[in-house]
Each structure stands twice: as C-alpha cells, then as structure tokens.
Design a protein around this motif. Structure first.
Motif, PDB file in Angstrom:
ATOM      1  N   ASP A  74       0.814  -1.216   0.000  1.00 48.98           N
ATOM      2  CA  ASP A  74       0.000   0.000   0.000  1.00 48.98           C
ATOM      3  C   ASP A  74       0.847   1.265   0.000  1.00 48.98           C
ATOM      4  O   ASP A  74       0.344   2.351  -0.294  1.00 48.98           O
ATOM      5  CB  ASP A  74      -0.929   0.020   1.220  1.00 48.98           C
ATOM      6  N   ASP A 134      -0.009  -1.264  -9.433  1.00 46.12           N
ATOM      7  CA  ASP A 134      -1.263  -1.993  -9.645  1.00 46.12           C
ATOM      8  C   ASP A 134      -1.271  -3.306  -8.876  1.00 46.12           C
ATOM      9  O   ASP A 134      -2.294  -3.700  -8.317  1.00 46.12           O
ATOM     10  CB  ASP A 134      -1.441  -2.289 -11.139  1.00 46.12           C
ATOM     11  N   LYS A 183      -6.249  -7.776   2.035  1.00 47.88           N
ATOM     12  CA  LYS A 183      -5.876  -7.507   0.648  1.00 47.88           C
ATOM     13  C   LYS A 183      -6.296  -8.662  -0.264  1.00 47.88           C
ATOM     14  O   LYS A 183      -6.474  -9.794   0.169  1.00 47.88           O
ATOM     15  CB  LYS A 183      -4.369  -7.253   0.547  1.00 47.88           C
ATOM     16  N   GLN A 215      -4.196  -4.245  -5.566  1.00 49.18           N
ATOM     17  CA  GLN A 215      -4.910  -3.146  -4.933  1.00 49.18           C
ATOM     18  C   GLN A 215      -6.411  -3.358  -5.167  1.00 49.18           C
ATOM     19  O   GLN A 215      -6.848  -3.632  -6.285  1.00 49.18           O
ATOM     20  CB  GLN A 215      -4.485  -1.808  -5.542  1.00 49.18           C
ATOM     21  N   HIS A 216      -7.223  -3.238  -4.107  1.00 50.64           N
ATOM     22  CA  HIS A 216      -8.650  -3.520  -4.208  1.00 50.64           C
ATOM     23  C   HIS A 216      -9.322  -2.707  -5.310  1.00 50.64           C
ATOM     24  O   HIS A 216     -10.128  -3.221  -6.086  1.00 50.64           O
ATOM     25  CB  HIS A 216      -9.339  -3.225  -2.866  1.00 50.64           C
ATOM     26  N   ASP A 240       3.085   3.128  -5.263  1.00 49.33           N
ATOM     27  CA  ASP A 240       2.071   3.347  -6.290  1.00 49.33           C
ATOM     28  C   ASP A 240       2.216   2.272  -7.360  1.00 49.33           C
ATOM     29  O   ASP A 240       3.039   2.384  -8.271  1.00 49.33           O
ATOM     30  CB  ASP A 240       2.241   4.741  -6.903  1.00 49.33           C
TER      31      ASP A 240
END
Length: 306
Positions: A137, A142, A155, A273-274, A140
């Motif tokens: 998290d 995907d 996650k 990432q959600h 940055d």
C-alpha cells in the motif's frame, strides 16, 4: 423516463472512504479534505437517507445497521466505478505497474514478461523492485509480489507457489572436499548465510539434529541474489529456490547436490490493490502469472512438500 434519484457523488465518495477506514480522520487523509468537511458530507448523505449511517463515539465512529447495509453495496460499487474509469482511459493509460521482491523480479519475472507482452501488446509493463518489508500500500503500483505466510490482512491475494529451497554450491568448492554423498557432508562447507533461519528447516528435513553452522558468525545476506553470487564465487553453500536459478544450474555455475527440498511455510503471493482488481490489464496479468507459476509446479521446479 424517470430521473434517477442519486445522492450527491461527493457525499458518496466520502462515505466510501469513511466506511473502508472505519473513521473520519483516515478518510479525510485519503481525500485530502478536512475532518469537518468529511463530517459535513456524511451529514448531507444521512439527511438524504433519512437515518444515521454512523454512530459517533468519543473515540471514533462505527457504522449503524443501515450504514453497514449501505456500505456493503456502495464500497463494491465504487470499486466498479474506479475500474470502469480505468478501463475507459485505457487507450492512453495502459501501463501496468508491478512491484516485486528482488530475486523474484530479476530471476523469474523479468525474463518471463516477454511472453506476457507478446500476448498483450497494448499493455506496457513497468517492473519495480522493493524489499519484502515494503508494504504494497505504500508504493504506487497496480500489483505487488511479496514473500510471506499469507497474512496480508484483507488484501486481494493469490498464492503463486511455495518458497521451497535446497543447498547449492559451486563446482569448485564441491571438488575441493572430494564431493558429497550424504546430507551430513554439507557440514564440510561454510554457509553463505549461517544466520538464515531456513537452515533449521532443511536440516530437519534431512534428519540432521545438530546445528549446522553454529560456530560461525551470524551472517545473513538477505536476498537469494546475493547469496547465489557468493556461492558461485566459492564462498560457501547457499539455500536457494531452484526455480530462480535454472540457468545457473544448467550451465554448471551452481550445483544442487541433493534433490531434497524444504520449506518454511512461506510462499510468493500476488497482491492486488482492491480498487484495481477488476481492471482489464490486472485481470490479464493475474491470469498469465498464475499460468506461469502453475507451469513451474507441473515441471517440478517448485514442488510442494507434503
């Protein structure tokens, strides 16, 4: 045609963040808003709904029953909106960013990515490297690839393959002691990383109860890349994952004296990432990577010990 009765999207965005974080302070941080502005937007939404969505406490807030039911539909809906938007702008923003741990990135993924690019020529891939301790998290990206026991909270995770390992050594060092025929013969070599706790698992699997390198300094190189380089240079025996060092084994730069593999309960995991898990580029990469790691298991490069 009737006009849809839709609440203000600004209030929906705030509710989504507050529901996910469980407090207004974290929501304000994510949205770069003041906490007072967050509280105001929640009040606007509660007035439109006609019922409280949060219970206010001295130490924070919690969702009411109405708020929980609302959140169960709003949070996934916001994920879908974010993913639909990402797909809509995909013609100009088709870069997939993967953040992976060092050895996985350099000794497996970087070489395998060519086949993904051939299958998906419209998706550009950016491969970044981070240490295993770096939280997905906090970067940055995907998708992230990490090594662990699967305790990554809530996650979206896919288990790729177990991090099995075996001792490897340079041919020169092996010849210097006249070769090995028994597991115990490895005690003739210094360990590249005697402080590596994985040695206990391999020794136990080999039936060796004595501490293998207890008299040496507690040295630990940290990454398999560094350990493999030291082993190739003849400085000792290293515990390595065979799937990452196929080339070195094929060329004879390293030798794996025994077929015995061990594992310490850790595996390599793909973490998404959600808010990005339904985008086309993410789905394509996940399916491709799972197929690649399944192939590793099928050809016994990374078998699972029972």
């Amino acid at each position: 045609m009737l006009t849809r009765d839709v609440p203000p999207m600004s209030a929906i965005r705030v509710f989504d963040a507050a529901a996910r974080h469980g407090n207004f302070s974290s929501a304000s941080g994510e949205l770069s808003m003041t906490q007072a502005a967050v509280s105001y937007q929640i009040k606007v939404l509660e007035d439109r709904v006609g019922a409280p969505l949060f219970e206010r406490h001295a130490r924070g807030v919690s969702l009411t029953n109405v708020g929980k039911d609302f959140a169960n539909q709003i949070v996934p809906a916001m994920d879908t909106i974010c993913e639909a938007y990402a797909d809509a702008i995909g013609t100009t923003q088709t870069t997939l960013t993967i953040n992976a741990v060092p050895t996985f990135a350099t000794h497996f993924l970087s070489g395998a990515l060519w086949s993904f690019q051939e299958q998906n020529p419209k998706i550009s891939v950016r491969l970044e490297i981070s240490e295993n301790s770096v939280e997905p998290d906090s970067v940055d990206c995907d998708m992230a690839i990490r090594l662990g026991a699967g305790n990554f909270g809530d996650k979206d995770c896919c288990r790729l393959f177990p991090a099995v390992f075996a001792p490897m050594v340079s041919p020169r060092l092996l010849v210097s002691v006249g070769g090995v025929s028994r597991y115990e013969d490895l005690l003739k070599f210094p360990a590249v990383s005697p402080g590596d706790p994985r040695w206990h698992f391999w020794l136990a699997a080999a039936g060796i109860e004595t501490s293998c390198f207890g008299s040496e300094p507690s040295r630990h190189f940290g990454t398999q890349m560094a350990e493999a380089r030291a082993a190739i240079e003849g400085h000792g025996v290293a515990l390595l994952t065979p799937a990452f060092f196929e080339r070195e084994l094929e060329t004879g730069a390293l030798l794996q004296p025994f077929d015995l593999l061990a594992e310490d309960g850790k595996s390599y995991w793909l973490i998404t990432q959600h808010k990005r898990r339904r985008s086309t580029k993410v789905r394509e990469f996940r399916n491709w990577l799972l197929a690649q790691t399944e192939a590793l298991r099928q050809n016994h490069t990374c078998p699972v010990n029972s």
